[in-house]
Design a protein around this motif. Structure first.
Motif, PDB file in Angstrom:
ATOM      1  N   ALA A 146      49.082-149.709 -13.174  1.00 13.50           N
ATOM      2  CA  ALA A 146      48.839-149.568 -14.616  1.00 13.50           C
ATOM      3  C   ALA A 146      50.103-149.012 -15.250  1.00 13.50           C
ATOM      4  CB  ALA A 146      47.667-148.634 -14.882  1.00 13.50           C
ATOM      5  N   GLN A 147      50.498-149.570 -16.373  1.00 11.27           N
ATOM      6  CA  GLN A 147      51.728-149.163 -17.050  1.00 11.27           C
ATOM      7  C   GLN A 147      51.477-147.906 -17.886  1.00 11.27           C
ATOM      8  OE1 GLN A 147      54.306-151.318 -16.414  1.00 11.27           O
ATOM      9  NE2 GLN A 147      55.732-149.836 -17.257  1.00 11.27           N
ATOM     10  N   CYS A 148      52.176-146.822 -17.543  1.00  9.91           N
ATOM     11  CA  CYS A 148      52.042-145.576 -18.303  1.00  9.91           C
ATOM     12  C   CYS A 148      52.653-145.758 -19.689  1.00  9.91           C
ATOM     13  CB  CYS A 148      52.737-144.425 -17.569  1.00  9.91           C
ATOM     14  SG  CYS A 148      52.761-142.875 -18.503  1.00  9.91           S
ATOM     15  N   PRO A 149      51.927-145.455 -20.751  1.00  9.82           N
ATOM     16  CA  PRO A 149      52.475-145.613 -22.103  1.00  9.82           C
ATOM     17  C   PRO A 149      53.556-144.589 -22.440  1.00  9.82           C
ATOM     18  CG  PRO A 149      50.236-144.729 -22.186  1.00  9.82           C
ATOM     19  CD  PRO A 149      50.525-145.043 -20.759  1.00  9.82           C
ATOM     20  N   GLN A 150      53.697-143.562 -21.612  1.00 13.00           N
ATOM     21  CA  GLN A 150      54.674-142.520 -21.905  1.00 13.00           C
ATOM     22  C   GLN A 150      55.986-142.715 -21.153  1.00 13.00           C
ATOM     23  OE1 GLN A 150      53.084-138.658 -22.611  1.00 13.00           O
ATOM     24  NE2 GLN A 150      54.733-137.664 -21.497  1.00 13.00           N
ATOM     25  N   CYS A 151      55.923-143.016 -19.832  1.00 10.35           N
ATOM     26  CA  CYS A 151      57.160-143.085 -19.045  1.00 10.35           C
ATOM     27  C   CYS A 151      57.410-144.446 -18.393  1.00 10.35           C
ATOM     28  CB  CYS A 151      57.168-141.993 -17.974  1.00 10.35           C
ATOM     29  SG  CYS A 151      56.060-142.314 -16.575  1.00 10.35           S
ATOM     30  N   SER A 178      26.460-144.719 -24.141  1.00 11.85           N
ATOM     31  CA  SER A 178      25.072-144.919 -23.718  1.00 11.85           C
ATOM     32  C   SER A 178      25.015-145.746 -22.430  1.00 11.85           C
ATOM     33  CB  SER A 178      24.269-145.598 -24.828  1.00 11.85           C
ATOM     34  OG  SER A 178      24.804-146.875 -25.108  1.00 11.85           O
ATOM     35  N   ALA A 179      23.917-145.644 -21.729  1.00  9.31           N
ATOM     36  CA  ALA A 179      23.788-146.263 -20.412  1.00  9.31           C
ATOM     37  C   ALA A 179      23.876-147.779 -20.448  1.00  9.31           C
ATOM     38  CB  ALA A 179      22.471-145.840 -19.772  1.00  9.31           C
ATOM     39  N   ASP A 180      23.613-148.401 -21.578  1.00  8.05           N
ATOM     40  CA  ASP A 180      23.687-149.856 -21.634  1.00  8.05           C
ATOM     41  C   ASP A 180      25.095-150.373 -21.931  1.00  8.05           C
ATOM     42  OD1 ASP A 180      23.686-149.000 -24.265  1.00  8.05           O
ATOM     43  OD2 ASP A 180      22.513-150.697 -24.988  1.00  8.05           O
ATOM     44  N   GLU A 181      26.071-149.477 -22.035  1.00  3.17           N
ATOM     45  CA  GLU A 181      27.459-149.873 -22.242  1.00  3.17           C
ATOM     46  C   GLU A 181      28.264-149.583 -20.984  1.00  3.17           C
ATOM     47  OE1 GLU A 181      29.271-148.942 -26.007  1.00  3.17           O
ATOM     48  OE2 GLU A 181      27.321-148.350 -26.802  1.00  3.17           O
ATOM     49  N   SER A 182      29.378-150.280 -20.835  1.00  2.00           N
ATOM     50  CA  SER A 182      30.177-150.142 -19.619  1.00  2.00           C
ATOM     51  C   SER A 182      30.847-148.771 -19.527  1.00  2.00           C
ATOM     52  CB  SER A 182      31.234-151.244 -19.564  1.00  2.00           C
ATOM     53  OG  SER A 182      32.112-151.134 -20.663  1.00  2.00           O
ATOM     54  N   GLU A 183      31.243-148.427 -18.306  1.00  2.00           N
ATOM     55  CA  GLU A 183      31.935-147.168 -18.073  1.00  2.00           C
ATOM     56  C   GLU A 183      33.344-147.237 -18.654  1.00  2.00           C
ATOM     57  OE1 GLU A 183      31.498-147.268 -13.744  1.00  2.00           O
ATOM     58  OE2 GLU A 183      30.458-145.356 -13.943  1.00  2.00           O
ATOM     59  N   THR A 184      33.967-146.078 -18.803  1.00  2.00           N
ATOM     60  CA  THR A 184      35.340-145.980 -19.272  1.00  2.00           C
ATOM     61  C   THR A 184      36.217-145.588 -18.097  1.00  2.00           C
ATOM     62  OG1 THR A 184      34.603-145.308 -21.464  1.00  2.00           O
ATOM     63  CG2 THR A 184      36.874-144.787 -20.883  1.00  2.00           C
ATOM     64  N   ARG A 185      37.371-146.241 -17.963  1.00  2.00           N
ATOM     65  CA  ARG A 185      38.298-145.911 -16.884  1.00  2.00           C
ATOM     66  C   ARG A 185      39.345-144.946 -17.418  1.00  2.00           C
ATOM     67  NH1 ARG A 185      42.032-149.861 -13.186  1.00  2.00           N
ATOM     68  NH2 ARG A 185      42.908-150.411 -15.213  1.00  2.00           N
ATOM     69  N   PHE A 186      39.450-143.775 -16.777  1.00  2.00           N
ATOM     70  CA  PHE A 186      40.443-142.771 -17.124  1.00  2.00           C
ATOM     71  C   PHE A 186      41.593-142.874 -16.138  1.00  2.00           C
ATOM     72  CE2 PHE A 186      36.634-141.217 -19.111  1.00  2.00           C
ATOM     73  CZ  PHE A 186      37.093-140.690 -20.298  1.00  2.00           C
ATOM     74  N   LEU A 187      42.825-142.852 -16.662  1.00  2.00           N
ATOM     75  CA  LEU A 187      44.012-142.995 -15.836  1.00  2.00           C
ATOM     76  C   LEU A 187      44.926-141.788 -15.996  1.00  2.00           C
ATOM     77  CD1 LEU A 187      44.179-146.496 -17.179  1.00  2.00           C
ATOM     78  CD2 LEU A 187      44.275-146.174 -14.729  1.00  2.00           C
ATOM     79  N   THR A 188      45.616-141.419 -14.914  1.00  2.09           N
ATOM     80  CA  THR A 188      46.609-140.341 -14.928  1.00  2.09           C
ATOM     81  C   THR A 188      47.853-140.856 -14.238  1.00  2.09           C
ATOM     82  OG1 THR A 188      44.867-138.671 -14.774  1.00  2.09           O
ATOM     83  CG2 THR A 188      47.107-137.956 -14.264  1.00  2.09           C
ATOM     84  N   CYS A 189      48.967-140.844 -14.923  1.00  8.14           N
ATOM     85  CA  CYS A 189      50.229-141.339 -14.374  1.00  8.14           C
ATOM     86  C   CYS A 189      50.613-140.534 -13.132  1.00  8.14           C
ATOM     87  CB  CYS A 189      51.328-141.242 -15.425  1.00  8.14           C
ATOM     88  SG  CYS A 189      52.950-141.771 -14.835  1.00  8.14           S
ATOM     89  N   THR A 190      51.066-141.239 -12.084  1.00  7.94           N
ATOM     90  CA  THR A 190      51.474-140.561 -10.849  1.00  7.94           C
ATOM     91  C   THR A 190      52.813-139.859 -10.994  1.00  7.94           C
ATOM     92  OG1 THR A 190      52.482-142.600 -10.008  1.00  7.94           O
ATOM     93  CG2 THR A 190      50.200-142.135  -9.342  1.00  7.94           C
ATOM     94  N   GLU A 191      53.585-140.203 -12.030  1.00 10.44           N
ATOM     95  CA  GLU A 191      54.900-139.576 -12.243  1.00 10.44           C
ATOM     96  C   GLU A 191      54.841-138.409 -13.235  1.00 10.44           C
ATOM     97  OE1 GLU A 191      58.069-140.086 -10.936  1.00 10.44           O
ATOM     98  OE2 GLU A 191      56.966-141.254  -9.437  1.00 10.44           O
ATOM     99  N   CYS A 192      54.473-138.702 -14.479  1.00  8.75           N
ATOM    100  CA  CYS A 192      54.540-137.682 -15.541  1.00  8.75           C
ATOM    101  C   CYS A 192      53.199-137.016 -15.815  1.00  8.75           C
ATOM    102  CB  CYS A 192      55.094-138.299 -16.821  1.00  8.75           C
ATOM    103  SG  CYS A 192      53.959-139.437 -17.667  1.00  8.75           S
ATOM    104  N   GLU A 193      52.109-137.470 -15.163  1.00  5.58           N
ATOM    105  CA  GLU A 193      50.760-136.937 -15.324  1.00  5.58           C
ATOM    106  C   GLU A 193      50.170-137.130 -16.722  1.00  5.58           C
ATOM    107  OE1 GLU A 193      50.348-132.999 -13.728  1.00  5.58           O
ATOM    108  OE2 GLU A 193      51.319-133.562 -11.848  1.00  5.58           O
ATOM    109  N   HIS A 194      50.749-138.064 -17.487  1.00  2.00           N
ATOM    110  CA  HIS A 194      50.166-138.423 -18.788  1.00  2.00           C
ATOM    111  C   HIS A 194      48.782-139.010 -18.540  1.00  2.00           C
ATOM    112  CE1 HIS A 194      49.824-139.859 -22.883  1.00  2.00           C
ATOM    113  NE2 HIS A 194      49.558-141.075 -22.430  1.00  2.00           N
ATOM    114  N   LYS A 195      47.824-138.678 -19.394  1.00  9.04           N
ATOM    115  CA  LYS A 195      46.451-139.156 -19.238  1.00  9.04           C
ATOM    116  C   LYS A 195      46.104-140.084 -20.393  1.00  9.04           C
ATOM    117  CE  LYS A 195      44.869-134.891 -16.965  1.00  9.04           C
ATOM    118  NZ  LYS A 195      45.948-134.899 -16.067  1.00  9.04           N
TER     119      LYS A 195
END
Length: 107
Positions: free
Chosen positions: A65-70, A84-101
Motif C-alpha cells: 500500500a502506498q503511504c500518502p506521507q512518505c 453498521s453491521a450491514d456495511e463492509s469493514e474498514t481497513r486501517f493501515l500503518t506505514c512500516t517506515e514513518c508510522e503514518h496511519k
C-alpha cells in the motif's frame, strides 16, 4: 429501536407515540419493552491503543500500500467494523517506515 408494523421502516418517538416517518403509522410506546432495548446512551467509546512501543514483528500482517506521507509501499493493516453491521469493514493501515496511519473505505 422500533420498526413500523406496516412498512418496516425505522420509527421515531414523538411524545408517547412511535411514529413512522415513511408511512405515518403510529403506535403507543411501551416502557416495558423499551427498557430491554439497547441504546448508545451511556456507552463508552473504545480506547485508543498506543502501538509506539510495539515491535514490528508484533504489529501483524503487512500489505502493499502506498503511504500518502512518505511513498513507502508497505503497511501493516487491520480490519475493523466501525459502521453498521450491514456495511463492509474498514481497513486501517500503518506505514512500516514513518508510522503514518490512514484508512481505506469502499465507497
Amino acid at each position: 429501536m422500533e420498526f413500523c408494523d406496516e412498512c418496516g421502516s425505522m420509527m421515531k418517538t414523538e411524545d408517547g407515540t412511535w411514529v413512522c416517518g415513511s408511512c405515518g403509522y403510529e403506535k403507543a410506546r411501551d416502557s416495558g419493552s423499551e427498557s430491554a432495548m439497547v441504546t448508545t446512551q451511556g456507552q463508552e467509546e473504545s480506547e485508543i491503543v498506543d502501538t509506539s512501543e510495539v515491535d514490528a514483528e508484533d504489529m501483524g500482517p503487512t500489505t502493499t500500500a502506498q503511504c500518502p506521507q512518505c511513498d513507502n509501499d508497505q503497511a501493516f493493516w487491520e480490519m475493523k467494523q466501525i459502521r453498521s453491521a450491514d456495511e463492509s469493514e474498514t481497513r486501517f493501515l500503518t506505514c512500516t517506515e514513518c508510522e503514518h496511519k490512514w484508512r481505506e473505505d469502499d465507497h
